[in-house]
Design a protein around this motif. Structure first.
Motif, short mmCIF file in Angstrom:
data_model
loop_
_atom_site.label_atom_id
_atom_site.label_comp_id
_atom_site.label_asym_id
_atom_site.label_seq_id
_atom_site.Cartn_x
_atom_site.Cartn_y
_atom_site.Cartn_z
N UNK A 1 0.84 -1.20 0.00
CA UNK A 1 0.00 0.00 0.00
C UNK A 1 0.87 1.25 0.00
N UNK A 2 0.44 2.22 -0.79
CA UNK A 2 1.12 3.52 -0.81
C UNK A 2 0.13 4.56 -0.29
N UNK A 3 0.53 5.32 0.72
CA UNK A 3 -0.35 6.37 1.24
C UNK A 3 0.10 7.72 0.68
N UNK A 4 -0.87 8.45 0.16
CA UNK A 4 -0.61 9.73 -0.49
C UNK A 4 -1.39 10.82 0.23
N UNK A 5 -0.72 11.90 0.59
CA UNK A 5 -1.41 13.08 1.10
C UNK A 5 -1.59 14.07 -0.03
N UNK A 6 -2.85 14.39 -0.34
CA UNK A 6 -3.16 15.32 -1.43
C UNK A 6 -3.67 16.62 -0.83
N UNK A 7 -3.04 17.72 -1.21
CA UNK A 7 -3.46 19.01 -0.66
C UNK A 7 -3.31 20.10 -1.71
N UNK A 8 -3.78 21.28 -1.36
CA UNK A 8 -3.71 22.42 -2.27
C UNK A 8 -4.54 23.55 -1.70
N UNK A 9 -4.25 24.77 -2.11
CA UNK A 9 -5.00 25.92 -1.63
C UNK A 9 -6.44 25.90 -2.13
N UNK A 10 -7.29 26.64 -1.44
CA UNK A 10 -8.69 26.74 -1.85
C UNK A 10 -8.77 27.30 -3.28
N UNK A 11 -9.52 26.63 -4.14
CA UNK A 11 -9.65 27.06 -5.52
C UNK A 11 -8.53 26.59 -6.44
N UNK A 12 -7.60 25.78 -5.91
CA UNK A 12 -6.49 25.29 -6.75
C UNK A 12 -6.92 24.15 -7.66
N UNK A 13 -8.05 23.49 -7.32
CA UNK A 13 -8.53 22.40 -8.17
C UNK A 13 -8.19 21.02 -7.64
N UNK A 14 -8.01 20.92 -6.33
CA UNK A 14 -7.66 19.64 -5.71
C UNK A 14 -8.74 18.59 -5.93
N UNK A 15 -10.01 19.01 -5.88
CA UNK A 15 -11.12 18.05 -6.05
C UNK A 15 -11.09 17.42 -7.44
N UNK A 16 -10.73 18.22 -8.44
CA UNK A 16 -10.64 17.69 -9.81
C UNK A 16 -9.52 16.66 -9.90
N UNK A 17 -8.39 16.94 -9.27
CA UNK A 17 -7.27 16.00 -9.29
C UNK A 17 -7.65 14.71 -8.56
N UNK A 18 -8.32 14.83 -7.41
CA UNK A 18 -8.71 13.61 -6.69
C UNK A 18 -9.69 12.79 -7.53
N UNK A 19 -10.60 13.46 -8.23
CA UNK A 19 -11.55 12.75 -9.11
C UNK A 19 -10.81 11.97 -10.18
N UNK A 20 -9.81 12.60 -10.80
CA UNK A 20 -9.04 11.94 -11.86
C UNK A 20 -8.23 10.76 -11.32
N UNK A 21 -7.72 10.89 -10.11
CA UNK A 21 -6.96 9.79 -9.50
C UNK A 21 -7.89 8.61 -9.17
N UNK A 22 -9.09 8.92 -8.68
CA UNK A 22 -10.05 7.85 -8.38
C UNK A 22 -10.45 7.13 -9.67
#
Length: 203
Positions: A1-22
């Protein structure tokens, strides 16, 4: 298992990146979503919040009145610290449960908005920072989320700086780009994460 911490400033588009990773097979653990779950009606978390702040932070249906609680703690560091002492351990415990339930070969992505601010980078094998320019963040918050410019700037100022976030990153995803370019970058990053997940770990 690899654990990844995903972060970013508000409005940076983190939700879009998490969607693409999923979409590519990541197991997503969303800290914000869990923070809402642990204070739902009937939970020990909500009972503890009511005990700390009083029943006036409840809506008529018995659920947490988030705007009212937010107004109460946003400008009061002591009250915010009290809230965090209640919620953060519950979020941490639930996140660990979800991680332990994931397959052994999974890439587990923890979506953690305040990873930098709370000094959590050391908890993950890899930290990914989604980065966007201040102008891009502001435009997205005002145009897409309907915030006033003043409110958007205040939210951005309350977070870590771009430099602070980039300093804890193992991987930076630039999101000042069109969606197709972002998708190509996430595809590259996913290949890298899968490779890391398959590497033997030191004993």
């Amino acid at each position: 298992m690899l654990t990844v911490g995903l972060t970013g400033g508000i409005g940076a588009g983190k939700s879009e990146v998490s969607r693409l990773l999923v979409e590519r097979g990541a197991v997503l653990i969303d800290a914000d979503r869990i923070a809402r779950e642990v204070v739902e009606p009937g939970t020990p978390g909500l009972a503890a919040v009511v005990e700390a702040f009083g029943e006036e932070i409840l809506a008529e249906d018995g659920s947490l009145d988030r705007p009212r609680l937010g107004a109460l703690v946003f400008n009061d560091p002591d009250k915010l610290a009290t809230l965090n002492l209640i919620v953060h351990p519950l979020v941490g415990a639930r996140s660990r449960e979800l991680e332990e339930a994931a397959p052994e070969d999974a890439v587990v992505v923890h979506d953690v908005p305040l990873l930098t601010e709370n000094g959590l980078a050391r908890l993950y094998d890899v930290v990914i920072v989604v980065d966007a320019g201040t102008g891009t963040q502001l435009d997205r918050l005002v145009r897409l989320r309907g915030m006033s410019e003043e409110d958007a700037r205040a939210r951005m100022a309350a977070q870590a700086t771009r430099e602070q976030r980039r300093a804890v990153a193992d991987i930076v995803i630039d999101n000042d780009v069109p969606l197709d370019a972002l998708e190509r970058r996430v595809k590259e990053v996913w290949a890298d994460l899968v490779r890391r997940a398959r590497e033997p770990r030191p004993e």
